[in-house]
Structure formats: C-alpha cells, structure tokens
Design a protein around this motif. Structure first.
Motif, PDB file in Angstrom:
ATOM      1  N   THR A   1      17.912  95.491  50.961  1.00 25.23           N
ATOM      2  CA  THR A   1      19.350  95.733  50.834  1.00 25.23           C
ATOM      3  C   THR A   1      20.067  95.506  52.163  1.00 25.23           C
ATOM      4  OG1 THR A   1      19.195  98.098  51.380  1.00 25.23           O
ATOM      5  CG2 THR A   1      18.922  97.487  49.069  1.00 25.23           C
TER       6      THR A   1
ATOM      7  N   PHE B   1      21.044 103.259  48.006  1.00 25.75           N
ATOM      8  CA  PHE B   1      20.754 102.296  46.940  1.00 25.75           C
ATOM      9  C   PHE B   1      19.748 102.929  45.979  1.00 25.75           C
ATOM     10  CE2 PHE B   1      18.635  98.770  44.887  1.00 25.75           C
ATOM     11  CZ  PHE B   1      19.659  97.860  44.656  1.00 25.75           C
TER      12      PHE B   1
ATOM     13  N   GLY C   1      23.792  96.912  52.886  1.00 28.71           N
ATOM     14  CA  GLY C   1      24.918  97.561  52.231  1.00 28.71           C
ATOM     15  C   GLY C   1      25.846  98.266  53.183  1.00 28.71           C
TER      16      GLY C   1
ATOM     17  N   THR D   1      27.399  95.361  45.852  1.00 32.40           N
ATOM     18  CA  THR D   1      26.664  96.567  45.451  1.00 32.40           C
ATOM     19  C   THR D   1      27.422  97.847  45.787  1.00 32.40           C
ATOM     20  OG1 THR D   1      25.467  96.475  47.555  1.00 32.40           O
ATOM     21  CG2 THR D   1      24.405  95.478  45.613  1.00 32.40           C
TER      22      THR D   1
ATOM     23  N   SER E   1      29.468  97.237  41.947  1.00 32.15           N
ATOM     24  CA  SER E   1      28.966  98.601  42.124  1.00 32.15           C
ATOM     25  C   SER E   1      27.682  98.813  41.320  1.00 32.15           C
ATOM     26  CB  SER E   1      29.976  99.688  41.750  1.00 32.15           C
ATOM     27  OG  SER E   1      29.367 100.979  41.914  1.00 32.15           O
ATOM     28  N   VAL E   2      26.565  98.775  42.027  1.00 33.91           N
ATOM     29  CA  VAL E   2      25.269  98.903  41.362  1.00 33.91           C
ATOM     30  C   VAL E   2      25.060 100.306  40.803  1.00 33.91           C
ATOM     31  CG1 VAL E   2      24.008  99.464  43.510  1.00 33.91           C
ATOM     32  CG2 VAL E   2      22.804  98.399  41.578  1.00 33.91           C
TER      33      VAL E   2
ATOM     34  N   LEU F   1      21.780  90.645  43.895  1.00 34.43           N
ATOM     35  CA  LEU F   1      22.999  91.365  43.541  1.00 34.43           C
ATOM     36  C   LEU F   1      24.030  91.218  44.651  1.00 34.43           C
ATOM     37  CD1 LEU F   1      21.393  94.672  42.212  1.00 34.43           C
ATOM     38  CD2 LEU F   1      22.568  92.953  40.809  1.00 34.43           C
TER      39      LEU F   1
ATOM     40  N   ALA G   1      21.927  92.757  47.768  1.00 34.75           N
ATOM     41  CA  ALA G   1      20.554  93.251  47.634  1.00 34.75           C
ATOM     42  C   ALA G   1      19.726  92.209  46.908  1.00 34.75           C
ATOM     43  CB  ALA G   1      20.522  94.578  46.882  1.00 34.75           C
TER      44      ALA G   1
END
Length: 264
Positions: free
Chosen positions: A60, A45, A62, A38, A13-14, A35, A70
């Motif tokens: 990204t 994002f 996602g 995310t 979890s960014v 990453l 990402a």
C-alpha cells in the motif's frame, strides 16, 4: 509460463466499499488487483478480507481521506517502489516486480480540477507536470517489461467519451491532456490494451458520474482507466475486458474494474 490475471479498479474508498471489492474478487478471482483512490493510511488498510481469499501479498501507499493506491496479490511481490511524480507527497503510485520479472506500476493520476488552464487552475498544471515526470520515467525504462495501469484521468479518443464535441473543453478530454498522454505513451511505445482488444470506434467507458439519476440510461461515460504494456509484453496479453455490472452494485464506485489475462 502461467496464466496471470491483473485487475485495476478506482474503488473510491476501499473501506467504504470493501463489500463490493469482496464480491468482485469472489466472482472474478484475478491473481492481482491494483486499487486506486483507496483513501486510507497504510496502517489502516483492511487486510483481513483479502487474506481470507488468498491475497496474502499486500502493498500500500496511502494517506488519510485522499488519494492512495494499493496492490493485493496471490503471488509474491518484490522490489516495492513509491514514486512522487507530483513532487508534493501525495500517495499516487506504487510499483512492484512480479515473480516472472515483469514490473507492475499502479498509478492514480490527478483529476486536474475543473478549469483546463494552468494559470487559472493550479491543479490542472500539477496534472500536466505529473504526466511530464511520468514521461521522463517512462523514457528511462530501458527495455524493462512493464505493465502500467490505473486511473489516468484522461479519455484520449473520441469514442472514449459520450460526446466528443461537448467535452473538448472539459478536463479529462481536452486537446492538451490528450497530447500530453500521447507523449507519455510514445516515451516507451506503450500498447493501450483497452483499444488493442476493443478497437475504436467502438464505445468504451470505465467511469460514469454519480450525478446521473440513471447512469445506464444516460450512458454519459468516459474511459479514464487504462492498462498499458511495453511492446515486449504485447504477445503475452491474452484478453482484456471491463466489468460494467460493477457500476450497479450496492454503494458502487463511479469507476469499474478492468481485467487483463497474460501468459507470463
């Protein structure tokens, strides 16, 4: 030819862990950060922190609450690719081409559930099939210089887990997963940079469960995160290391970052 550093990190979890991502980027300053997990749709994002630190190029792939990958970069990224190797629409891959012409592919391979049997556990079958599609892709690279990195969710060697015998029936270290990963590796003669620079039997982990009260004391880790290169890039790899202190940062991911420096 310039020195280029590429990092990879399953951040879990960014948005929840944007603080430690910033800490990592300020302390290590890689040119590129890949990453995984995310857990955010592309439109949500968070770009601001990355751009403040000079990571102006953001790609990204996602989805809401789950999966997601990402690539954030100080150098331009072109030829964006997003492959559906699970054939179900999950956001688990993003690939780009770097200014040097090197291809960079960032992948989050499915964990595979808890039971290592595709009949009893469809998630395990999906994981093996994901690897199968990746292997077909790998075999068709046709000499393209490529870096493949991410959370592979397989610890292949005995020294990649805290207890080989205890984990032989545990998803991520079962013989069928190790054999499947080996077929992927053979498809383009990939070089495993982790084990090139830190040879077995030295212990090398990138993941420690949240369930451990003291992860460092128990040290029941696994090497689930990897960075591979096609053989033509091996001479250009200068160093490879893990950033183990990140596992103790505030609200940590259960994974730690990898960093490789290249001359290309």
């Amino acid at each position: 030819m310039t020195r280029t550093s590429i990092a990879s990190w399953n951040i879990n979890s960014v948005r929840a862990r944007i603080g430690i991502v910033e800490k990592f980027l300020r302390e290590e300053a890689p040119d590129i950060l890949c990453l995984q997990e995310t857990k955010v749709e592309c439109t949500l994002f968070p770009p601001d922190m990355f751009k403040r630190l000079g990571y102006d190029h953001i790609v990204t792939h996602g989805q809401r609450m789950h999966h997601g990958v990402a690539i954030v970069s100080k150098v331009p990224l072109t030829d964006i690719r997003k492959y559906d190797w699970q054939a179900n629409g999950e956001a688990r891959h993003v690939g780009v081409t770097l200014p040097s012409g090197v291809r960079l592919d960032n992948v989050y391979i499915p964990a595979g559930g808890d039971i290592p049997d595709r009949e009893l556990n469809p998630k395990f079958g999906q994981k093996l099939d994901f690897f199968g599609r990746m292997t077909e892709w790998s075999g068709a690279l046709n000499g393209t210089p490529t870096v493949l990195t991410g959370d592979f969710n397989v610890a292949p060697l005995e020294s990649d887990v805290w207890n080989h015998k205890a984990l032989l029936d545990v998803v991520s270290h079962t013989p069928i997963e190790v054999e499947t990963l080996a077929r992927l590796q053979a498809a383009s003669n990939w070089i495993d940079l982790g084990r090139h620079f830190i040879p077995a039997p030295e212990r090398l982990y990138t993941w420690w469960s949240y369930r451990a009260k003291d992860w460092e004391a128990s040290n029941r880790g696994r090497r689930l995160d990897h960075m591979w290169v096609t053989p033509d890039l091996m001479p250009k790899a200068v160093s490879h290391r893990i950033v183990q202190p990140a596992r103790s940062w505030e609200r940590p991911s259960d994974h730690i970052p990898l960093i490789t420096e290249f001359d290309f």
